[in-house]
Design a protein around this motif. Structure first.
Motif, PDB file in Angstrom:
ATOM      1  N   ARG A 159       0.832  -1.202   0.000  1.00 48.50           N
ATOM      2  CA  ARG A 159       0.000   0.000   0.000  1.00 48.50           C
ATOM      3  C   ARG A 159       0.870   1.257   0.000  1.00 48.50           C
ATOM      4  O   ARG A 159       0.593   2.212  -0.723  1.00 48.50           O
ATOM      5  CB  ARG A 159      -0.916  -0.010   1.228  1.00 48.50           C
ATOM      6  CG  ARG A 159      -1.821   1.213   1.341  1.00 48.50           C
ATOM      7  CD  ARG A 159      -2.739   1.101   2.542  1.00 48.50           C
ATOM      8  NE  ARG A 159      -2.017   1.184   3.807  1.00 48.50           N
ATOM      9  CZ  ARG A 159      -2.591   1.045   5.001  1.00 48.50           C
ATOM     10  NH1 ARG A 159      -3.897   0.803   5.074  1.00 48.50           N
ATOM     11  NH2 ARG A 159      -1.878   1.122   6.108  1.00 48.50           N
ATOM     12  N   MET A 160       1.934   1.245   0.798  1.00 48.74           N
ATOM     13  CA  MET A 160       2.846   2.374   0.833  1.00 48.74           C
ATOM     14  C   MET A 160       3.572   2.536  -0.496  1.00 48.74           C
ATOM     15  O   MET A 160       3.693   3.648  -1.024  1.00 48.74           O
ATOM     16  CB  MET A 160       3.871   2.196   1.954  1.00 48.74           C
ATOM     17  CG  MET A 160       4.890   3.327   2.038  1.00 48.74           C
ATOM     18  SD  MET A 160       6.263   2.975   3.160  1.00 48.74           S
ATOM     19  CE  MET A 160       7.121   1.678   2.243  1.00 48.74           C
ATOM     20  N   ILE A 161       4.047   1.419  -1.068  1.00 44.18           N
ATOM     21  CA  ILE A 161       4.773   1.460  -2.337  1.00 44.18           C
ATOM     22  C   ILE A 161       3.896   2.043  -3.443  1.00 44.18           C
ATOM     23  O   ILE A 161       4.368   2.761  -4.337  1.00 44.18           O
ATOM     24  CB  ILE A 161       5.248   0.045  -2.731  1.00 44.18           C
ATOM     25  CG1 ILE A 161       6.252  -0.487  -1.697  1.00 44.18           C
ATOM     26  CG2 ILE A 161       5.863   0.042  -4.124  1.00 44.18           C
ATOM     27  CD1 ILE A 161       7.503   0.330  -1.551  1.00 44.18           C
ATOM     28  N   GLU A 162       2.606   1.761  -3.368  1.00 45.36           N
ATOM     29  CA  GLU A 162       1.666   2.230  -4.392  1.00 45.36           C
ATOM     30  C   GLU A 162       1.173   3.655  -4.147  1.00 45.36           C
ATOM     31  O   GLU A 162       0.278   4.143  -4.831  1.00 45.36           O
ATOM     32  CB  GLU A 162       0.480   1.268  -4.463  1.00 45.36           C
ATOM     33  CG  GLU A 162       0.879  -0.122  -4.977  1.00 45.36           C
ATOM     34  CD  GLU A 162      -0.213  -1.152  -4.784  1.00 45.36           C
ATOM     35  OE1 GLU A 162      -1.280  -0.786  -4.201  1.00 45.36           O
ATOM     36  OE2 GLU A 162      -0.020  -2.305  -5.195  1.00 45.36           O
ATOM     37  N   GLY A 163       1.762   4.326  -3.153  1.00 50.33           N
ATOM     38  CA  GLY A 163       1.429   5.721  -2.898  1.00 50.33           C
ATOM     39  C   GLY A 163       0.499   5.951  -1.730  1.00 50.33           C
ATOM     40  O   GLY A 163       0.073   7.090  -1.490  1.00 50.33           O
ATOM     41  N   GLY A 164       0.162   4.893  -0.988  1.00 50.09           N
ATOM     42  CA  GLY A 164      -0.733   5.022   0.158  1.00 50.09           C
ATOM     43  C   GLY A 164      -0.006   5.490   1.412  1.00 50.09           C
ATOM     44  O   GLY A 164       1.147   5.915   1.347  1.00 50.09           O
ATOM     45  N   ARG A 165      -0.679   5.384   2.547  1.00 44.46           N
ATOM     46  CA  ARG A 165      -0.118   5.881   3.801  1.00 44.46           C
ATOM     47  C   ARG A 165       1.186   5.177   4.154  1.00 44.46           C
ATOM     48  O   ARG A 165       1.375   3.994   3.855  1.00 44.46           O
ATOM     49  CB  ARG A 165      -1.134   5.781   4.935  1.00 44.46           C
ATOM     50  CG  ARG A 165      -1.519   4.372   5.362  1.00 44.46           C
ATOM     51  CD  ARG A 165      -2.450   4.419   6.587  1.00 44.46           C
ATOM     52  NE  ARG A 165      -1.792   5.044   7.718  1.00 44.46           N
ATOM     53  CZ  ARG A 165      -2.366   5.942   8.521  1.00 44.46           C
ATOM     54  NH1 ARG A 165      -3.617   6.323   8.299  1.00 44.46           N
ATOM     55  NH2 ARG A 165      -1.711   6.455   9.538  1.00 44.46           N
ATOM     56  N   LYS A 166       2.053   5.901   4.812  1.00 44.14           N
ATOM     57  CA  LYS A 166       3.400   5.424   5.131  1.00 44.14           C
ATOM     58  C   LYS A 166       3.496   4.846   6.541  1.00 44.14           C
ATOM     59  O   LYS A 166       4.581   4.813   7.137  1.00 44.14           O
ATOM     60  CB  LYS A 166       4.414   6.551   4.944  1.00 44.14           C
ATOM     61  CG  LYS A 166       4.538   7.040   3.500  1.00 44.14           C
ATOM     62  CD  LYS A 166       5.520   8.183   3.382  1.00 44.14           C
ATOM     63  CE  LYS A 166       5.778   8.543   1.926  1.00 44.14           C
ATOM     64  NZ  LYS A 166       4.552   8.923   1.212  1.00 44.14           N
ATOM     65  N   SER A 167       2.385   4.396   7.052  1.00 46.09           N
ATOM     66  CA  SER A 167       2.369   3.799   8.382  1.00 46.09           C
ATOM     67  C   SER A 167       1.218   2.818   8.479  1.00 46.09           C
ATOM     68  O   SER A 167       0.331   2.782   7.620  1.00 46.09           O
ATOM     69  CB  SER A 167       2.229   4.883   9.461  1.00 46.09           C
ATOM     70  OG  SER A 167       0.975   5.530   9.351  1.00 46.09           O
ATOM     71  N   ILE A 168       1.256   2.012   9.531  1.00 47.99           N
ATOM     72  CA  ILE A 168       0.154   1.091   9.821  1.00 47.99           C
ATOM     73  C   ILE A 168      -0.507   1.585  11.094  1.00 47.99           C
ATOM     74  O   ILE A 168       0.174   1.760  12.122  1.00 47.99           O
ATOM     75  CB  ILE A 168       0.652  -0.349  10.022  1.00 47.99           C
ATOM     76  CG1 ILE A 168       1.528  -0.802   8.849  1.00 47.99           C
ATOM     77  CG2 ILE A 168      -0.523  -1.300  10.181  1.00 47.99           C
ATOM     78  CD1 ILE A 168       2.146  -2.176   9.048  1.00 47.99           C
ATOM     79  N   THR A 169      -1.801   1.846  11.056  1.00 50.88           N
ATOM     80  CA  THR A 169      -2.472   2.365  12.240  1.00 50.88           C
ATOM     81  C   THR A 169      -2.516   1.305  13.341  1.00 50.88           C
ATOM     82  O   THR A 169      -2.447   0.099  13.078  1.00 50.88           O
ATOM     83  CB  THR A 169      -3.901   2.810  11.923  1.00 50.88           C
ATOM     84  OG1 THR A 169      -4.690   1.649  11.589  1.00 50.88           O
ATOM     85  CG2 THR A 169      -3.919   3.795  10.757  1.00 50.88           C
ATOM     86  N   LEU A 170      -2.629   1.766  14.564  1.00 49.80           N
ATOM     87  CA  LEU A 170      -2.737   0.849  15.692  1.00 49.80           C
ATOM     88  C   LEU A 170      -3.957  -0.048  15.532  1.00 49.80           C
ATOM     89  O   LEU A 170      -3.906  -1.245  15.839  1.00 49.80           O
ATOM     90  CB  LEU A 170      -2.823   1.637  17.001  1.00 49.80           C
ATOM     91  CG  LEU A 170      -3.011   0.810  18.279  1.00 49.80           C
ATOM     92  CD1 LEU A 170      -1.866  -0.193  18.458  1.00 49.80           C
ATOM     93  CD2 LEU A 170      -3.116   1.737  19.496  1.00 49.80           C
TER      94      LEU A 170
END
Length: 211
Positions: A159-170
């Motif tokens: 998801r991050m590689i594809e331009g999404g958020r750069k973290s995983i929510t708690l």
């Protein structure tokens, strides 16, 4: 001491240098890092014949040494000879175990910048070969520990590689992980947490991101 990666970038530890505020019921565990707790747990596993898992040694090339006294030497600068893979590996019940341990002071999410491309590639290769790959994440200010299966983690990485958020929510971590409750012996019984991962089929290959 300054330690650098092969490309010269300064290394900043995300585990060993983090001293967490703890609410542990046992005085002996106060101030311990995640690395300390995992090392203690691994010693327990080995002494009971449960598993043989160790922290991987990291080859370092020393480039600068200071001698403040004749009988003392202080290393002031060093480089990793090769890029590190993951923190721990070993054998448990005939299965190869390989995992990365990370701490964060963030209370609401885990920053993916704490993980490197080559570490994800390595865990992907372990998973594809039928090994057990995962992450152990500690939210130090919350005193919460999670075992994150690689199969669940890789989706958030893509998801991050594809331009999404750069973290995983708690909240996402709570949904896709097994939460560890610290104990006495062992301190972190992560092997009990990954029992279900052994029962799941490992034939599905993961799509790896080219570095």
């Amino acid at each position: 001491m300054a330690i650098r990666y092969p490309n010269g970038k300064k290394y900043i530890s995300t585990t060993a240098n983090t001293v967490a505020k703890t609410t542990s019921s046992t005085f002996s565990n106060r101030g311990k890092t995640l690395e300390d707790e995992l090392n203690d747990s691994n010693e327990y596993y080995t002494s009971r014949g449960i598993a043989v898992i160790h922290k991987k040694p990291v080859p370092i090339q020393i480039v600068n040494v200071r001698y403040p006294a004749r009988s003392a030497a202080v290393i002031t600068e060093a480089y990793f000879k090769t890029a590190s893979t993951t923190d721990y590996n070993g054998v448990w019940q005939g299965k190869y175990v390989d995992f990365e341990a990370k701490e964060t002071k963030n209370k609401t999410s885990f920053p993916l910048q704490n993980i490197h491309d080559h570490q994800v590639e390595h865990m992907s290769q372990v998973h594809d070969q039928g090994g057990i790959a995962f992450l152990i994440i500690r939210f130090s200010l919350l005193e919460r520990y999670f075992v994150v299966p690689f199969k669940s983690f890789i989706g958030k990485w893509k998801r991050m590689i594809e331009g999404g958020r750069k973290s995983i929510t708690l909240e996402e971590i709570e949904e896709m992980s097994v939460e560890l409750k610290p104990g006495y012996h062992p301190r972190l019984d992560y092997l009990q947490a990954i029992t279900g991962m052994v029962e799941q089929p490992t034939g599905e290959r993961t799509e790896r991101q080219e570095s």
